[in-house]
Design a protein around this motif. Structure first.
Motif, short mmCIF file in Angstrom:
data_model
loop_
_atom_site.label_atom_id
_atom_site.label_comp_id
_atom_site.label_asym_id
_atom_site.label_seq_id
_atom_site.Cartn_x
_atom_site.Cartn_y
_atom_site.Cartn_z
N ILE A 1 0.78 -1.17 -0.01
CA ILE A 1 0.18 0.02 0.03
C ILE A 1 0.72 1.21 -0.08
N PRO A 2 0.94 2.11 -1.12
CA PRO A 2 1.82 3.16 -1.10
C PRO A 2 1.26 4.14 -0.28
N VAL A 3 1.95 5.09 0.03
CA VAL A 3 1.52 6.20 0.94
C VAL A 3 0.82 7.27 0.40
N ASN A 4 1.02 7.40 -1.04
CA ASN A 4 0.12 8.19 -1.63
C ASN A 4 -0.06 7.91 -3.26
N THR A 5 -1.37 7.79 -3.67
CA THR A 5 -1.76 7.61 -5.18
C THR A 5 -2.63 8.71 -5.17
N PRO A 6 -2.37 9.66 -6.35
CA PRO A 6 -3.26 10.70 -6.72
C PRO A 6 -4.62 10.02 -7.30
N VAL A 7 -5.63 10.97 -7.48
CA VAL A 7 -6.88 10.37 -8.18
C VAL A 7 -7.14 11.51 -9.44
N ARG B 1 -13.34 11.71 5.12
CA ARG B 1 -13.49 10.39 5.30
C ARG B 1 -12.49 9.43 5.54
N ILE B 2 -11.51 9.54 5.12
CA ILE B 2 -10.32 8.71 5.18
C ILE B 2 -9.93 8.93 6.92
N GLY B 3 -9.86 10.18 7.21
CA GLY B 3 -9.47 10.43 8.50
C GLY B 3 -10.25 9.90 9.44
N ARG B 4 -11.77 9.97 9.28
CA ARG B 4 -12.84 9.22 10.21
C ARG B 4 -12.44 7.84 10.26
N ARG C 1 9.41 10.69 16.65
CA ARG C 1 8.21 9.64 17.16
C ARG C 1 7.18 9.74 16.18
N GLY C 2 7.14 10.78 15.15
CA GLY C 2 5.89 10.98 14.23
C GLY C 2 6.12 10.24 12.89
N PHE C 3 5.05 9.90 12.39
CA PHE C 3 5.12 9.44 10.90
C PHE C 3 3.62 9.32 10.36
N TYR C 4 3.61 9.19 8.99
CA TYR C 4 2.04 9.08 8.76
C TYR C 4 1.97 8.06 7.71
N LEU C 5 0.68 7.50 7.99
CA LEU C 5 0.36 6.21 7.14
C LEU C 5 -0.32 6.75 5.89
N PRO C 6 -0.76 5.59 5.09
CA PRO C 6 -1.01 5.73 3.87
C PRO C 6 -2.15 6.77 3.64
N SER C 7 -1.96 7.87 2.87
CA SER C 7 -3.11 8.83 3.05
C SER C 7 -3.70 9.40 1.94
N GLY C 8 -3.34 8.76 0.60
CA GLY C 8 -3.70 9.21 -0.63
C GLY C 8 -5.17 8.98 -1.02
N LEU C 9 -6.01 9.83 -2.07
CA LEU C 9 -7.11 9.91 -2.49
C LEU C 9 -7.55 8.60 -2.93
#
Length: 373
Positions: free
Chosen positions: A6-12, A255-258, A346-354
């Motif tokens: 699962i990539p961290v981002n894929t655009p739409v 919605r992704i955040g929720r 101590r911070g990083f982000y998960l896959p978040s792309g559209l």
């Protein structure tokens, strides 16, 4: 790994992008002279409630030109957040100015009025506001201070397409405001950026600076050095289509955040993004998490473990006051900003792309649960 990574981002790009690009090819307008440039500038300015937009090649050069255009004097100080991307400090340094770093709020990850007030000196001439990851800076106190002291305001809204502060669009608050259109942004042109302002004279200057300061009557005689930072019509065509779908993009991001919040509710050992403040609801440009003190490893190790499970991640920004290049130049020496230092480690982000699916969100959240002690 048995499952697809699962990539961290894929655009739409499922709107009018292909049609508009085909129009560029069909008409031959592929350079920076094409009609989509003006359309994109007007669309972004309109979305942010500004009068003028100046499209450029990327968000970093947007900052370079924006800072330069303000006409600050060498040695003037510009207050910036230490928790941001290097482009912010680089734009200040390249203009011959002095970056003065301030710490961030540990919950929202943004600069605060208390930090700005503590950093003021007799040489302060500007404040660079940088909205981080999904929530804007609490602007009103800082803007009131800037007005009272006659300070210029540069607003970096690179991560805030479609976000508002107390109902007013981000990107509308600075003397100059900038956006980035990298593929992980809510509006993408592949690479690209824009500078917004309400000042017609300043807009003219920005347009000149992005075009090598060619003169209308004598093109190849130059009174000032500018940048070759023109956006192409092809990029702008993508941008026009992307702005058309911006409200849907914002809805999808939230919605992704929720969904992440639902999957990660009550999970010990992490701090999730603040969902809302009294001035904005999170737009979740990315879904970041910060490891709690009780977790016996840092973000780098967490990211390594997640990669082994097929989950793409990215680290948080590294602090400006800890950047080797800036320290070698004599800036921000012997400083400590503990909140930013902590979340950088101590911070990083998960896959978040559209393009992220519900199943991918669930898989990413489950993988995070599994790596935690």
């Amino acid at each position: 790994m048995s499952e697809t990574f699962i990539p961290v981002n894929t655009p739409v790009l499922d709107g009018n992008e292909a049609d508009y690009l085909a129009e560029c090819v069909r008409t031959g307008w592929i350079s920076s002279e094409g009609p989509f440039i003006k359309r994109f500038e007007e669309a972004m300015a309109g979305a942010a409630g500004r009068r003028h937009g100046v499209a450029v090649t990327n968000g970093s050069v947007a900052l370079d030109i924006a800072v330069h255009a303000l006409g600050l004097e060498p040695g003037d100080e510009v207050i910036i957040p230490t928790f941001t991307i290097i482009s912010c400090a680089a734009a200040v340094v390249r203009a011959g100015l002095v970056p003065v770093a301030v710490d961030c709020d540990p919950a929202t990850w943004n600069m605060t009025i208390e930090g700005v007030e503590a950093a003021l000196t007799s040489r302060t001439r500007a404040i660079m506001l940088v909205h981080i990851y999904g929530l804007p800076v609490d602007l009103n106190p800082i803007l009131e201070l800037a007005r009272a002291r006659g300070l210029k305001v540069i607003e970096d809204a690179a991560e805030m397409h479609g976000q508002t502060y107390r109902g007013v669009p981000c990107g509308s608050f600075g003397d100059v405001s900038t956006f980035s259109f990298y593929p992980n942004k809510h509006v993408t042109t592949g690479e690209g950026g824009m500078i917004l302002t309400d000042d017609a004279a300043l807009a003219d200057r920005l347009q000149s600076l992005r075009n090598l300061c060619f003169q209308p009557q004598q093109r190849f005689i130059h009174e000032e050095l500018g940048w070759n930072a023109r956006m192409t019509n092809l990029q702008a065509a993508l941008g026009v289509a992307q702005v058309e779908r911006l409200p849907r993009t914002v809805e999808l991001k939230r919605r992704i955040g929720r969904l992440y919040d639902e999957h990660l509710a009550d999970v010990p050992g992490i701090r999730r993004p603040v969902a809302r403040t009294n001035y904005a609801d999170n737009i979740y440009w990315v879904y970041g998490v910060v490891l709690g003190d009780e977790v016996p490893f840092d973000a780098r190790e967490a990211m390594r473990r997640l990669a082994a499970k097929g989950i793409g991640t990215r680290p948080f920004f590294w602090c400006m006051h800890e950047q080797p290049v800036l320290r070698r130049m004599g800036f921000m020496l012997n400083e400590s900003h503990p909140n930013a230092e902590m979340i950088a480690r101590r911070g990083f982000y998960l896959p978040s792309g559209l393009a992220l699916t519900d199943d991918e969100i669930a898989r990413s959240a489950q993988a995070l649960k599994e790596i935690l002690p």
